[in-house]
Design an enzyme around this catalytic site. Structure first.
Site, PDB file in Angstrom:
ATOM      1  N   LYS A 116     -13.545   9.228 -13.074  1.00 40.82           N
ATOM      2  CA  LYS A 116     -13.789   8.139 -14.019  1.00 40.82           C
ATOM      3  C   LYS A 116     -14.996   8.425 -14.888  1.00 40.82           C
ATOM      4  CE  LYS A 116     -11.139   4.334 -12.276  1.00 40.82           C
ATOM      5  NZ  LYS A 116     -11.021   2.958 -11.847  1.00 40.82           N
ATOM      6  N   LYS A 198      -0.599  11.386 -11.163  1.00 39.68           N
ATOM      7  CA  LYS A 198      -0.062  10.160 -10.565  1.00 39.68           C
ATOM      8  C   LYS A 198       0.344   9.158 -11.648  1.00 39.68           C
ATOM      9  CE  LYS A 198      -4.000   7.098  -9.991  1.00 39.68           C
ATOM     10  NZ  LYS A 198      -4.541   6.002  -9.225  1.00 39.68           N
ATOM     11  N   LYS A 201      -1.718   3.333 -15.103  1.00 37.00           N
ATOM     12  CA  LYS A 201      -1.570   2.502 -16.305  1.00 37.00           C
ATOM     13  C   LYS A 201      -2.235   3.121 -17.528  1.00 37.00           C
ATOM     14  CE  LYS A 201      -4.731  -0.655 -14.000  1.00 37.00           C
ATOM     15  NZ  LYS A 201      -4.643   0.053 -12.771  1.00 37.00           N
TER      16      LYS A 201
HETATM   17  P1  ATP Z   1      -5.720   3.557 -12.836  1.00 30.57           P
HETATM   18  O1  ATP Z   1      -4.438   3.595 -13.600  1.00 30.57           O
HETATM   19  O2  ATP Z   1      -6.857   3.002 -13.621  1.00 30.57           O
HETATM   20  O3  ATP Z   1      -6.012   4.837 -12.106  1.00 30.57           O
HETATM   21  P2  ATP Z   1      -4.378   2.472 -10.669  1.00 30.57           P
HETATM   22  O4  ATP Z   1      -3.106   2.331 -11.338  1.00 30.57           O
HETATM   23  O5  ATP Z   1      -4.602   3.613  -9.724  1.00 30.57           O
HETATM   24  O6  ATP Z   1      -5.533   2.462 -11.721  1.00 30.57           O
HETATM   25  P3  ATP Z   1      -5.627   0.694  -8.809  1.00 30.57           P
HETATM   26  O7  ATP Z   1      -6.005  -0.715  -9.032  1.00 30.57           O
HETATM   27  O8  ATP Z   1      -6.731   1.701  -8.722  1.00 30.57           O
HETATM   28  O9  ATP Z   1      -4.595   1.109  -9.910  1.00 30.57           O
HETATM   29  O10 ATP Z   1      -4.736   0.820  -7.513  1.00 30.57           O
HETATM   30  C1  ATP Z   1      -4.219  -0.235  -6.751  1.00 30.57           C
HETATM   31  C2  ATP Z   1      -3.550   0.298  -5.509  1.00 30.57           C
HETATM   32  O11 ATP Z   1      -2.392   1.046  -5.868  1.00 30.57           O
HETATM   33  C3  ATP Z   1      -4.418   1.257  -4.701  1.00 30.57           C
HETATM   34  O12 ATP Z   1      -4.240   1.010  -3.312  1.00 30.57           O
HETATM   35  C4  ATP Z   1      -3.911   2.611  -5.068  1.00 30.57           C
HETATM   36  O13 ATP Z   1      -4.093   3.528  -4.025  1.00 30.57           O
HETATM   37  C5  ATP Z   1      -2.448   2.351  -5.311  1.00 30.57           C
HETATM   38  N1  ATP Z   1      -1.863   3.270  -6.284  1.00 30.57           N
HETATM   39  C6  ATP Z   1      -2.261   3.435  -7.573  1.00 30.57           C
HETATM   40  N2  ATP Z   1      -1.505   4.337  -8.204  1.00 30.57           N
HETATM   41  C7  ATP Z   1      -0.584   4.752  -7.304  1.00 30.57           C
HETATM   42  C8  ATP Z   1       0.494   5.677  -7.341  1.00 30.57           C
HETATM   43  N3  ATP Z   1       0.788   6.339  -8.447  1.00 30.57           N
HETATM   44  N4  ATP Z   1       1.247   5.840  -6.244  1.00 30.57           N
HETATM   45  C9  ATP Z   1       0.982   5.164  -5.109  1.00 30.57           C
HETATM   46  N5  ATP Z   1      -0.023   4.266  -4.987  1.00 30.57           N
HETATM   47  C10 ATP Z   1      -0.801   4.050  -6.065  1.00 30.57           C
END
Ligand code: ATP
Ligand code: LTN
Length: 334
Positions: A116, A198, A201
């Site tokens: 980040k 991964k 968003k």
């Molecule tokens: P960003 O897009 O900013 O990286 P994010 O989509 O990872 O954010 P978070 O709020 O950080 O969203 O994650 C919420 C939950 O979803 C966490 O427990 C995280 O481990 C899980 N998570 C996020 N992305 C994935 C993914 N691609 N696959 C599985 N689990 C996920």
């Protein structure tokens, strides 16, 4: 009385944008089952969200939408505690104490901080650095046995365990040391248009949002990147076939089928048949969630009632832990 014997579980998601399929298939999908078995706390980590600059009106909207989505996914507020992090002031207070037991070196090693701070190089603020300390406070206040998260949060839960053990090493058995709980299928859903990374968003094209229309979902799956091998066959092999394996993971999570069953189902058929089928399965999985979220969002007073009652319950538990910690470190009781 019953609750006293149940194990405790806690998790949170940042309302930093719309929820996506990775958030759902990773952690969220498993939570409704857990409320039957455990004493569960699920919260909206709005305080974590401001480590990255947010538009205030958008943050308010995302927070209430996430609350409605939690409920639409099956988190019945009568059976678990749903609350907004900033409503429970004990989180910030315990975070300060724990920051004095967290080491600069260990925080510097956090992958999410490194990622980040590279992505937001214009705003490498102290909150981004101490993010895992606030997360440790979120967790330790409720003394949970398990913390269900996606794979990318495991390092933060490990840090929380280290801080709790360090604190207990000095003051005795004060803080319960929790276990991370990571589901195998769906732990890391990849982006549909670049399956090396991964689903996230910050990459909206390869990302399926829970509130996307069926048309959008169908379009995103039709365009999903498959692998450039000449095989054109549905086979699970994350190394050689990351795109197809990711779609298989999504299909498995959405339908409950095993990889062997999926390979058999699409034997002799190419990606052109497989991709729309995955899209259809996802559309059907998400349809009731989208519809229920939209219905709940029209009932603001119900949602207000949920987060007020949740904050009250959470606060009572959090206060007990905070008092204990304050006493142990030597603060005078008021
Ligand atoms: P960003 O897009 O900013 O990286 P994010 O989509 O990872 O954010 P978070 O709020 O950080 O969203 O994650 C919420 C939950 O979803 C966490 O427990 C995280 O481990 C899980 N998570 C996020 N992305 C994935 C993914 N691609 N696959 C599985 N689990 C996920
Ligand atoms: N860092 C997590 C959100 C989060 C969390 C927590 C998860 C904040 N505090 C406590 C579990 C327990 C994320 O970004 N997904």
């Amino acid at each position: 009385m019953e609750n006293e014997q149940k194990k405790v579980m806690l998790s949170g998601i940042q309302p930093s944008g719309a929820l996506h399929l990775g958030n759902y298939l990773g952690p969220l999908r498993h939570w409704p089952r857990m409320i039957e078995e455990f004493d569960c706390y699920f919260f909206l980590a709005d305080m974590h969200t401001i480590t990255v600059r947010q538009d205030p009106a958008a943050l308010r909207k995302q927070t209430i939408t996430l609350l409605a989505t939690y409920i639409a996914c099956g988190l019945d507020p009568e059976k678990c505690t749903l609350f907004i992090q900033s409503h429970v002031h004990q989180h910030a207070e315990l975070a300060w104490v724990l920051s004095c037991y967290s080491m600069f070196g260990e925080l510097s090693r956090m992958t999410q901080f490194k990622d980040k701070s590279a992505r937001h190089s214009e705003n490498v603020n102290a909150g981004l650095f101490t993010y895992p300390v606030l997360m440790a406070a979120d967790i330790l206040l409720y003394q949970p046995d398990f913390v269900p998260v996606g794979d990318d949060q495991k390092q933060h839960v490990e840090l929380c365990r280290n801080v709790a053990e360090r604190f207990n090493g000095i003051y005795g058995d004060v803080l319960k040391v929790p276990e991370p709980y990571i589901a195998k299928v769906g732990a890391r859903i990849k982006s549909l248009n670049s399956p090396e990374g991964k689903m996230s968003k910050s990459q909206p094209e390869g990302c399926v949002f829970l509130l996307d229309t069926p048309e959008d979902i169908a379009r995103k799956f039709k365009r999903a990147v498959t692998d450039s091998d000449t095989e054109n066959c549905v086979r699970f092999d994350p190394e050689a076939k990351p795109g197809v394996s990711n779609l298989m993971q999504i299909y498995a999570a959405a339908t409950g089928k095993t990889y062997e069953e999926i390979e058999a189902e699409f034997q002799g058929q190419g990606y052109g048949v497989f991709k729309p089928k995955v899209g259809e399965a996802v559309i059907e999985t998400l349809r009731p969630i989208r519809e229920e979220t939209q219905r709940l969002l029209k009932d603001k007073s119900y949602l207000e009632g949920v987060y007020r009652a949740g904050a009250e319950r959470a606060s009572a538990v959090a206060e007990r832990t905070l008092r204990k910690v304050y006493k142990k470190v030597g603060f005078i009781q008021r």
